[in-house]
Design a protein around this motif. Structure first.
Motif, PDB file in Angstrom:
ATOM      1  N   LEU A  42      49.532  37.886  53.010  1.00 49.45           N
ATOM      2  CA  LEU A  42      50.658  38.558  53.642  1.00 49.45           C
ATOM      3  C   LEU A  42      50.319  40.000  53.992  1.00 49.45           C
ATOM      4  O   LEU A  42      50.780  40.531  54.996  1.00 49.45           O
ATOM      5  CB  LEU A  42      51.865  38.540  52.694  1.00 49.45           C
ATOM      6  CG  LEU A  42      52.356  37.161  52.264  1.00 49.45           C
ATOM      7  CD1 LEU A  42      53.411  37.296  51.183  1.00 49.45           C
ATOM      8  CD2 LEU A  42      52.916  36.390  53.452  1.00 49.45           C
ATOM      9  N   ARG A  43      49.493  40.619  53.174  1.00 46.41           N
ATOM     10  CA  ARG A  43      49.179  42.039  53.328  1.00 46.41           C
ATOM     11  C   ARG A  43      48.035  42.276  54.303  1.00 46.41           C
ATOM     12  O   ARG A  43      48.041  43.252  55.063  1.00 46.41           O
ATOM     13  CB  ARG A  43      48.815  42.610  51.955  1.00 46.41           C
ATOM     14  CG  ARG A  43      48.544  44.106  51.935  1.00 46.41           C
ATOM     15  CD  ARG A  43      48.120  44.553  50.535  1.00 46.41           C
ATOM     16  NE  ARG A  43      46.866  43.929  50.123  1.00 46.41           N
ATOM     17  CZ  ARG A  43      46.757  43.079  49.086  1.00 46.41           C
ATOM     18  NH1 ARG A  43      47.815  42.766  48.369  1.00 46.41           N
ATOM     19  NH2 ARG A  43      45.578  42.567  48.771  1.00 46.41           N
ATOM     20  N   ASP A  44      47.039  41.399  54.293  1.00 46.45           N
ATOM     21  CA  ASP A  44      45.808  41.616  55.066  1.00 46.45           C
ATOM     22  C   ASP A  44      45.623  40.508  56.092  1.00 46.45           C
ATOM     23  O   ASP A  44      44.606  39.816  56.120  1.00 46.45           O
ATOM     24  CB  ASP A  44      44.592  41.656  54.125  1.00 46.45           C
ATOM     25  CG  ASP A  44      44.707  42.745  53.082  1.00 46.45           C
ATOM     26  OD1 ASP A  44      45.156  43.849  53.435  1.00 46.45           O
ATOM     27  OD2 ASP A  44      44.347  42.494  51.923  1.00 46.45           O
ATOM     28  N   ARG A  45      46.617  40.342  56.933  1.00 40.49           N
ATOM     29  CA  ARG A  45      46.571  39.259  57.909  1.00 40.49           C
ATOM     30  C   ARG A  45      45.388  39.391  58.872  1.00 40.49           C
ATOM     31  O   ARG A  45      44.837  38.406  59.342  1.00 40.49           O
ATOM     32  CB  ARG A  45      47.884  39.259  58.704  1.00 40.49           C
ATOM     33  CG  ARG A  45      47.989  38.149  59.731  1.00 40.49           C
ATOM     34  CD  ARG A  45      49.278  38.259  60.510  1.00 40.49           C
ATOM     35  NE  ARG A  45      49.333  37.301  61.591  1.00 40.49           N
ATOM     36  CZ  ARG A  45      50.275  37.287  62.515  1.00 40.49           C
ATOM     37  NH1 ARG A  45      51.247  38.169  62.474  1.00 40.49           N
ATOM     38  NH2 ARG A  45      50.249  36.389  63.489  1.00 40.49           N
ATOM     39  N   GLY A  46      44.972  40.609  59.173  1.00 40.78           N
ATOM     40  CA  GLY A  46      43.922  40.820  60.163  1.00 40.78           C
ATOM     41  C   GLY A  46      42.516  40.564  59.666  1.00 40.78           C
ATOM     42  O   GLY A  46      41.558  40.626  60.439  1.00 40.78           O
TER      43      GLY A  46
END
Length: 212
Positions: free
Chosen positions: A13-17
């Motif tokens: 959720l936090r590091d989608r990229g």
């Protein structure tokens, strides 16, 4: 008393990229997680499953909320449930209702839901599919159903410790499980549920479990 739930998927959720997120069992091969799909709107395979929901529905392990939103837009009373505060915030930002909770703890309207949804591998929550499906049964009203996503035929059943690997960064270890299309019958029966149908939508596999 159950142990506190671990937010093992926080990085998705936090590091989608990040280029890739992997589910890494302690004793097996890593599996790439379809994180982009989780963040997009519901797709045709999701829609084929959700069309079976005709009454109030719980989206268990709702993540960023695509399923809860699709159900809400179809006119159904829907509540997403997730241990992650960020998942709940993302779901609410999309326009759906969600609560931050361990699904083994108290939940709204227990025993009155028509459907419980376990997509995206969420039959693994807690690492014990029998306990999870038994909990789902307790949440349902008579004749309610559990819609559960499964691994493809031949994948078998597995329980154990996993981590989510984000790039090269491992997350916390937590209990997880999976079931394939043949392996679901035993845990379902042990939980007091029957396999109504196993079906395929796109490249994904699902079962509709009924409460006799």
């Amino acid at each position: 008393m159950t142990a506190p739930a671990v937010d093992g998927f926080a990085a998705t959720l936090r590091d989608r990229g990040v280029a890739a997120h992997w589910l890494v069992p302690a004793d097996g091969l890593r599996r790439r997680l379809p994180v982009d799909r989780w963040h997009r709107p519901a797709d045709p395979a999701d829609a084929a499953v959700l069309a079976r929901c005709v009454g109030p529905t719980l989206d268990l392990g709702c993540g960023p909320g695509r399923v809860a939103l699709a159900l809400t837009r179809s006119g159904l009373t829907t509540v997403g449930v997730d241990v992650s505060a960020r998942a709940v915030a993302l779901t609410r930002a999309r326009g759906a209702v969600a609560v931050q909770a361990d699904l083994f703890g108290p939940l709204p309207a227990e025993g009155r839901w028509a459907h419980a949804v376990l997509l995206d591998g969420n039959v693994g929550i807690g690492g014990d599919p029998v306990a999870l499906l038994r909990r789902c049964r307790a949440l349902l009203r008579p004749a309610g159903t559990v819609l559960v996503e499964l691994e493809p035929p031949g994948s078998g059943a597995w329980q154990g410790q996993v981590q989510v690997l984000t790039g090269r960064r491992p997350g916390p270890s937590f209990r997880w499980a999976w079931l394939d299309t043949a392996a679901v019958a035993g845990p379902a029966a042990a939980a007091g549920l029957a396999v109504g149908e196993v079906f395929r939508a796109g490249r994904r596999w699902f079962a509709e479990l009924t409460r006799p």
